[in-house]
Enzyme design. Structure first.
Site, PDB file in Angstrom:
ATOM      1  N   GLU A 111       0.848  -1.196   0.000  1.00 61.64           N
ATOM      2  CA  GLU A 111       0.000   0.000   0.000  1.00 61.64           C
ATOM      3  C   GLU A 111       0.882   1.244   0.000  1.00 61.64           C
ATOM      4  O   GLU A 111       1.767   1.372   0.837  1.00 61.64           O
ATOM      5  CB  GLU A 111      -0.917   0.008   1.234  1.00 61.64           C
ATOM      6  CG  GLU A 111      -1.728   1.273   1.416  1.00 61.64           C
ATOM      7  CD  GLU A 111      -2.597   1.619   0.217  1.00 61.64           C
ATOM      8  OE1 GLU A 111      -2.464   2.763  -0.273  1.00 61.64           O
ATOM      9  OE2 GLU A 111      -3.377   0.764  -0.221  1.00 61.64           O
ATOM     10  N   GLY A 149      -6.698   0.547   4.224  1.00 64.38           N
ATOM     11  CA  GLY A 149      -8.132   0.808   4.247  1.00 64.38           C
ATOM     12  C   GLY A 149      -8.650   1.414   2.962  1.00 64.38           C
ATOM     13  O   GLY A 149      -9.860   1.408   2.716  1.00 64.38           O
ATOM     14  N   GLY A 150      -7.754   1.984   2.154  1.00 73.17           N
ATOM     15  CA  GLY A 150      -8.159   2.536   0.872  1.00 73.17           C
ATOM     16  C   GLY A 150      -9.043   3.759   0.993  1.00 73.17           C
ATOM     17  O   GLY A 150      -9.132   4.408   2.038  1.00 73.17           O
ATOM     18  N   THR A 151      -9.739   4.068  -0.090  1.00 70.69           N
ATOM     19  CA  THR A 151     -10.579   5.258  -0.152  1.00 70.69           C
ATOM     20  C   THR A 151     -11.681   5.214   0.898  1.00 70.69           C
ATOM     21  O   THR A 151     -11.954   6.211   1.574  1.00 70.69           O
ATOM     22  CB  THR A 151     -11.201   5.389  -1.554  1.00 70.69           C
ATOM     23  OG1 THR A 151     -10.164   5.593  -2.513  1.00 70.69           O
ATOM     24  CG2 THR A 151     -12.170   6.566  -1.617  1.00 70.69           C
ATOM     25  N   CYS A 152     -12.339   4.090   1.050  1.00 69.29           N
ATOM     26  CA  CYS A 152     -13.496   4.000   1.939  1.00 69.29           C
ATOM     27  C   CYS A 152     -13.164   4.482   3.337  1.00 69.29           C
ATOM     28  O   CYS A 152     -13.860   5.338   3.894  1.00 69.29           O
ATOM     29  CB  CYS A 152     -14.015   2.565   1.987  1.00 69.29           C
ATOM     30  SG  CYS A 152     -15.429   2.350   3.098  1.00 69.29           S
ATOM     31  N   HIS A 187     -45.519  -1.939  13.488  1.00 66.29           N
ATOM     32  CA  HIS A 187     -46.060  -0.582  13.376  1.00 66.29           C
ATOM     33  C   HIS A 187     -45.595   0.235  14.582  1.00 66.29           C
ATOM     34  O   HIS A 187     -45.572  -0.264  15.700  1.00 66.29           O
ATOM     35  CB  HIS A 187     -47.583  -0.635  13.347  1.00 66.29           C
ATOM     36  CG  HIS A 187     -48.223   0.720  13.344  1.00 66.29           C
ATOM     37  ND1 HIS A 187     -48.321   1.486  12.204  1.00 66.29           N
ATOM     38  CD2 HIS A 187     -48.778   1.449  14.349  1.00 66.29           C
ATOM     39  CE1 HIS A 187     -48.921   2.624  12.498  1.00 66.29           C
ATOM     40  NE2 HIS A 187     -49.200   2.626  13.794  1.00 66.29           N
TER      41      HIS A 187
END
Length: 451
Positions: free
Chosen positions: A33, A38-41, A435
């Site tokens: 890397e 972790g990259g872009t995210c 509901h």
């Protein structure tokens, strides 16, 4: 030369779990890397942006609080604290991934720029690595269009805008896609004047016109100016302002965000050393099993083109790991592609749009209700948006849905589960849901077909 069983270039949402999976299976693995794990995210995509969008929603809700009898004054946004919280959450995610990778046996994590030096050899930090299996997960970066003068002004990207510590006075955004929508609404809620510039006749060209029109209306209600048919031709600076020359008009702004698509990170990989060829826009072509044209080399995530979503990248990892380690025959063919645009209300999408269904010659029934018809929305004061679904008239199966609502992504996921299970629309129409929940309104949505 160091020899490995697998080399993974890029520690993003496919590369990181694949590295751990292969290493745990006994493969000697290298994960390379050049930036941050972790990259872009994790670093400048999902994690930081949704953290800041969460802060923007708090500001929005505080501004509406008096309507509910609650005194509140959100007029002074401290963007430094917003950024500090974002940085802390990103840091926690990066630290967690770093510890996880560091504790995995058979896995070497290498920080540096990787490039091919031969068919199955990689150069990084002056060392040569070799493996029979190489996986490319290098992602993409903000695309910068060729506009006269653009490189002479201090423009922002979806990455750099996250580090602002003061709210822009006037933020102009080039583009009106998903990133532009999220950033525009977020900074409007932080107090900026926001103008979106879209060269096409409407925003969000991939969405149905009625859905896009509803989002357009919501953003304008928030005080955002949207200029469609606006082509940016030249950029310059004047009196510490950015001067934007459009077709037929001029604008000035304090800040300019370029949100005009993304470009795959392939230019410095030395792919020519392998015989691989990219498309004209830098995408690495793959087959339905994510194999490139060179045996033993795979591409995953945004770099291979197709839907550019974190969950798609992660599913790429699932497909490859199952095929390699368990000799399965998984493919990307016909996999569902759900996605969300995290405006407020958020857009959750799955399956076909109405336009796509009609182009395919489907015999379509349309289910559609405004959020003003949703009891939970009325009770909580969140009635902006709509629910829309497409049904195959012949089979009763659900073809797709667009849910523009608070928790739109969660409601869409209920519809997706029904589609995955092969449920007919009438089974949701007549189903029992708690509901009052937003998902309960799927009853009402599909009743709109059979009033």
């Amino acid at each position: 030369m160091k020899k490995y069983d697998a080399i993974i270039i890029g520690a993003g949402q496919a590369g990181t779990p694949l590295a751990r999976k292969l290493a745990k299976a006994g493969w000697r693995t290298a994960l390379i890397e050049r930036r941050k794990i972790g990259g872009t995210c994790v670093n400048d995509g999902c994690t930081p942006t949704k953290t800041m969008i969460g802060a923007a929603r708090e500001a929005y809700m505080a501004g509406r609080a008096q309507r509910f009898g609650i005194p509140s004054d959100p007029s002074h946004i401290d963007l430094r604290k917003v950024k500090a919280r974002k940085d802390e959450i990103v840091g926690q995610a990066v630290d967690g991934l770093t510890k996880s990778i560091g504790s995995t046996k058979n896995l070497d994590y290498i920080e540096g720029q990787a490039a091919f030096s031969g068919m199955k050899t990689i150069e990084v930090n002056g060392e040569t690595l070799q493996a029979d299996n190489i996986f490319i997960n290098t992602g993409a970066r903000p695309g910068i269009p060729d506009i006269e003068g653009l490189h002479t002004v201090p423009y922002l990207t979806s990455t750099t805008i996250l580090d602002l510590t003061e709210t822009p006075k006037h933020l102009c955004i080039l583009g009106a896609g998903y990133v532009a929508m999220e950033m525009g609404q977020m900074f409007r809620r932080f107090g900026a004047q926001v103008t979106l510039l879209e060269k096409n006749t409407r925003i969000l060209g991939k969405e149905d016109e009625d859905v896009a029109a509803e989002i357009h209306k919501i953003l304008e209600e928030d005080g955002i100016t949207i200029c469609c048919g606006a082509e940016l031709r030249k950029v310059s600076t004047s009196n510490d302002q950015i001067l934007l020359e459009l077709n037929g008009r001029q604008l000035t702004s304090s800040h300019l965000l370029i949100a005009a698509g993304r470009t795959p990170n392939t230019g410095d990989l030395g792919l020519d050393k392998t015989g691989l060829r990219t498309t004209g826009n830098g995408i690495i072509p793959v087959n339905e099993k994510l194999e490139t044209g060179v045996p033993g080399i795979y591409a995953m995530g945004d770099v291979k083109g197709g839907p550019a979503f974190t969950h798609i990248s992660y599913n790429d990892y699932i497909i490859i790991s199952k095929n390699i380690l368990e000799q399965q025959q998984r493919t990307i063919r016909d996999r569902p592609v759900p996605y969300c645009m995290f405006t407020d209300p958020e857009l959750g999408r799955i399956g076909l749009t109405e336009q796509e269904a009609r182009e395919q010659g489907k015999n379509v029934l349309i289910a559609k209700i405004p959020m003003t018809k949703v009891a939970r929305g009325v009770e909580s004061g969140d009635t902006r948006g709509l629910m829309k679904a497409l049904v195959d008239k012949d089979s009763g199966l659900i073809l797709g849905a667009a849910i523009l609502s608070v928790a739109g992504g969660e409601i869409m996921s209920v519809v997706q589960m029904a589609m995955m299970g092969g449920l007919r629309y009438d089974q949701l129409r007549d189903g029992v849901f708690a509901h009052p929940t937003f998902s309960e309104s799927l009853n009402n949505l599909f009743m709109s077909i059979d009033p």
